[in-house]
Design a protein around this motif. Structure first.
Motif, short mmCIF file in Angstrom:
data_model
loop_
_atom_site.label_atom_id
_atom_site.label_comp_id
_atom_site.label_asym_id
_atom_site.label_seq_id
_atom_site.Cartn_x
_atom_site.Cartn_y
_atom_site.Cartn_z
N CYS A 95 0.85 -1.18 0.00
CA CYS A 95 0.00 0.00 0.00
C CYS A 95 0.89 1.24 0.00
CB CYS A 95 -0.83 -0.06 1.28
SG CYS A 95 -1.94 1.30 1.51
N CYS A 99 0.33 3.57 7.43
CA CYS A 99 -0.23 3.56 8.79
C CYS A 99 0.79 2.91 9.73
CB CYS A 99 -1.53 2.77 8.82
SG CYS A 99 -2.74 3.39 7.64
N CYS A 102 0.17 -0.79 10.57
CA CYS A 102 -0.12 -1.70 9.45
C CYS A 102 0.67 -3.01 9.58
CB CYS A 102 0.22 -1.03 8.13
SG CYS A 102 -0.12 -2.11 6.73
S1 SF4 Z 1 -3.40 -0.31 7.27
FE1 SF4 Z 1 -2.88 1.62 6.18
S2 SF4 Z 1 -0.91 1.19 5.19
FE2 SF4 Z 1 -1.79 -0.79 5.76
S3 SF4 Z 1 -2.93 -1.48 3.93
FE3 SF4 Z 1 -4.38 -0.40 5.25
S4 SF4 Z 1 -4.35 1.71 4.49
FE4 SF4 Z 1 -2.52 0.72 3.70
#
Ligand code: SF4
Length: 367
Positions: A95, A99, A102
Motif C-alpha cells: 500500500c 499507517c 499496518c
Molecule cells: S493499514 Fe494503512 S498502510 Fe496498511 S494497507 Fe491499510 S491503508 Fe494501507
C-alpha cells in the motif's frame, strides 16, 4: 486534502509478463519512471537491500509481477477468535499509505508495492470459484493485503471487478479503503453487488497514525457519493485506539457517519481493537518513533498478539455499539476477531462461531 495519486519512483517488471496489456498500460502511464526488467521478484527485493528504510522504499517502488499462486484465498483469521468467513482477492499487495499499525510492514515476503498483471488468470479463477460453489454465498474483497482504492486510479481493478460481480447471485464484492478515490466507481454498473467500505478512526488517530490517508470527513464525503450512486456502504472501526479522550472523538465519528449516509444503505459496521503480531512492535518503534500506539497497556491474547486488556476492549466495543444503535437499532454491528465472551459482554449476544457470523453477514447483502 484528498488522496494523493500514486506515482512510483522505480518500476520492476517480471520478464514473463512484460508484454501483457495490463503491464503496457501501467508503463504507458508513467513513461518517465525508470524501469528494470527482472527474471524473478526476488531481484526487485534485493535491489532494496541497501535502503535505510526498505519498507518505505518498497512503498515507492512498483513491481509488476505474475501471480503464480491462487488469486482467491480464505482470510487467515486468527486462532481461537470468531472470524467472519471472508475471501481475499489477491490482485495487489502492499500500500502507498503508511499507517503506523499496518501489519503488512512485517508480513510481506515481497515488501514492494506489487500488482499482478495476469488478469485473465484472475478472471478465470473467479469464474471457476463462483461456478463451483453455486449453492454457497461468498463475500470477497480486495482490501486485505492492500487498500482497495488507494492505487485504483492506476490499476483499475474496480472497473474490472465491479461490473463482473453485478450479475453474480452467489457473491458480493467489498472494496475497503481509507481514501477518496471513488470517481471511477460513479459510472459503473454495480447492481447492488458491491459494498464500498471505509476504515474509520478518531481524527487524532488519523493524524498521528494513518500517514497519507485523508481526514475522516473526506472519507465520509466519498462514502456519501457512493451511497448516492446506489452502492451499499460498510464501515470498519479498526483498530480502535484507547487514549485519554477517545470517547468524545469516536462518538463524533459515529455522529458524522449518520450525517452522511442513510442507515438503510449500511451493510455492516465492524469494530476491532488494536492488535498486532508481536514482531511488529519493534518495526513500529523503529519506523514510527512518534507513534503512541505501542505505549498502551497491551497483553498477548490467545493468538499471541498483543491486545488491550479484555475490560478495555469490551468497554470500547460496548460504547461504540450503543452510539451506533442510538442512531439506528437495525444497523448490523459485528466484532472483528473477538471471543464469544467479549461478544456477549460488549454486544449482549454472540454468533457463537464463524459459520453463524458468516451467515448473518451474507444475509445483509444477499440479493
Ligand atoms: S493499514 Fe494503512 S498502510 Fe496498511 S494497507 Fe491499510 S491503508 Fe494501507
Amino acid at each position: 486534502m484528498g488522496t494523493e495519486i500514486f506515482r512510483p519512483q522505480k518500476i520492476f517488471v517480471e520478464r514473463s509478463i512484460r508484454d501483457l496489456p495490463f503491464t503496457r498500460k501501467l508503463l504507458d502511464r508513467w513513461p518517465s519512471v525508470p524501469v528494470q526488467i527482472v527474471s524473478q521478484p526476488q531481484q526487485a527485493v534485493d535491489a532494496l537491500r541497501g535502503e535505510p528504510d526498505p519498507i518505505a522504499a518498497g512503498k515507492r517502488s512498483l513491481l509488476i509481477a505474475r501471480q503464480r499462486g491462487p488469486f482467491i484465498k480464505r482470510c487467515p483469521g486468527t486462532k481461537n477468535y470468531i472470524c467472519c468467513g471472508y475471501r481475499i482477492i489477491n490482485a495487489a499487495t502492499n500500500c502507498d499509505l503508511d499507517c503506523t499499525y499496518c501489519i503488512l510492514q512485517g508480513y510481506l515476503t515481497i515488501p514492494l508495492l506489487t500488482v499482478y498483471a495476469n488478469l485473465d488468470d484472475l478472471m478465470a479463477q473467479l469464474d471457476s470459484f463462483l461456478s463451483s460453489g453455486q449453492d454457497e454465498f461468498y463475500r470477497l474483497g480486495t482490501g486485505e493485503l492492500t487498500d482497495s482504492l488507494s492505487l485504483d486510479p492506476s490499476f483499475g481493478h474496480a472497473r474490472l471487478l465491479v461490473p463482473y460481480f453485478a450479475d453474480k447471485s452467489n457473491a458480493i464484492l467489498e472494496l475497503k479503503t481509507k481514501t477518496t478515490n471513488v470517481e471511477d466507481l460513479m459510472d459503473l454498473e454495480h447492481a447492488g453487488r458491491t459494498v464500498v467500505s471505509w476504515s474509520l478512526n478518531a481524527e487524532p488517530v488519523v493524524r498521528k497514525e494513518e500517514h497519507g490517508a485523508p481526514p475522516v470527513k473526506e472519507r465520509l464525503q466519498a462514502a456519501r457519493r457512493c451511497y448516492r450512486a446506489g452502492y451499499r456502504i460498510g464501515f470498519h472501526f479498526d483498530p480502535l485506539i484507547d487514549y485519554p479522550g477517545w470517547e468524545e472523538d469516536y462518538r463524533r465519528v459515529v455522529e458524522a457517519i449518520f450525517q452522511h449516509v442513510d442507515p438503510q444503505a449500511i451493510a455492516w459496521i465492524s469494530l476491532g481493537a488494536l492488535r498486532y503480531p508481536p514482531q511488529l512492535e519493534e518495526i513500529i518503534r523503529r519506523r514510527h518513533p512518534q507513534s503512541e500506539i505501542v505505549l498502551g497497556e497491551l497483553f498477548p491474547g490467545k493468538d499471541g498478539k498483543p491486545r488491550y486488556f479484555r475490560p478495555i476492549r469490551t468497554r470500547m466495543f460496548r460504547k461504540l455499539n450503543t452510539w451506533i444503535k442510538e442512531h439506528d437499532p437495525d444497523v448490523f454491528v459485528y466484532l472483528c476477531m473477538e471471543s464469544d465472551l467479549v461478544w456477549r459482554q460488549a454486544l449482549g449476544w454472540s454468533p457463537g462461531n464463524m459459520a453463524r457470523l458468516s451467515r448473518l453477514l451474507d444475509e445483509r447483502v444477499k440479493p
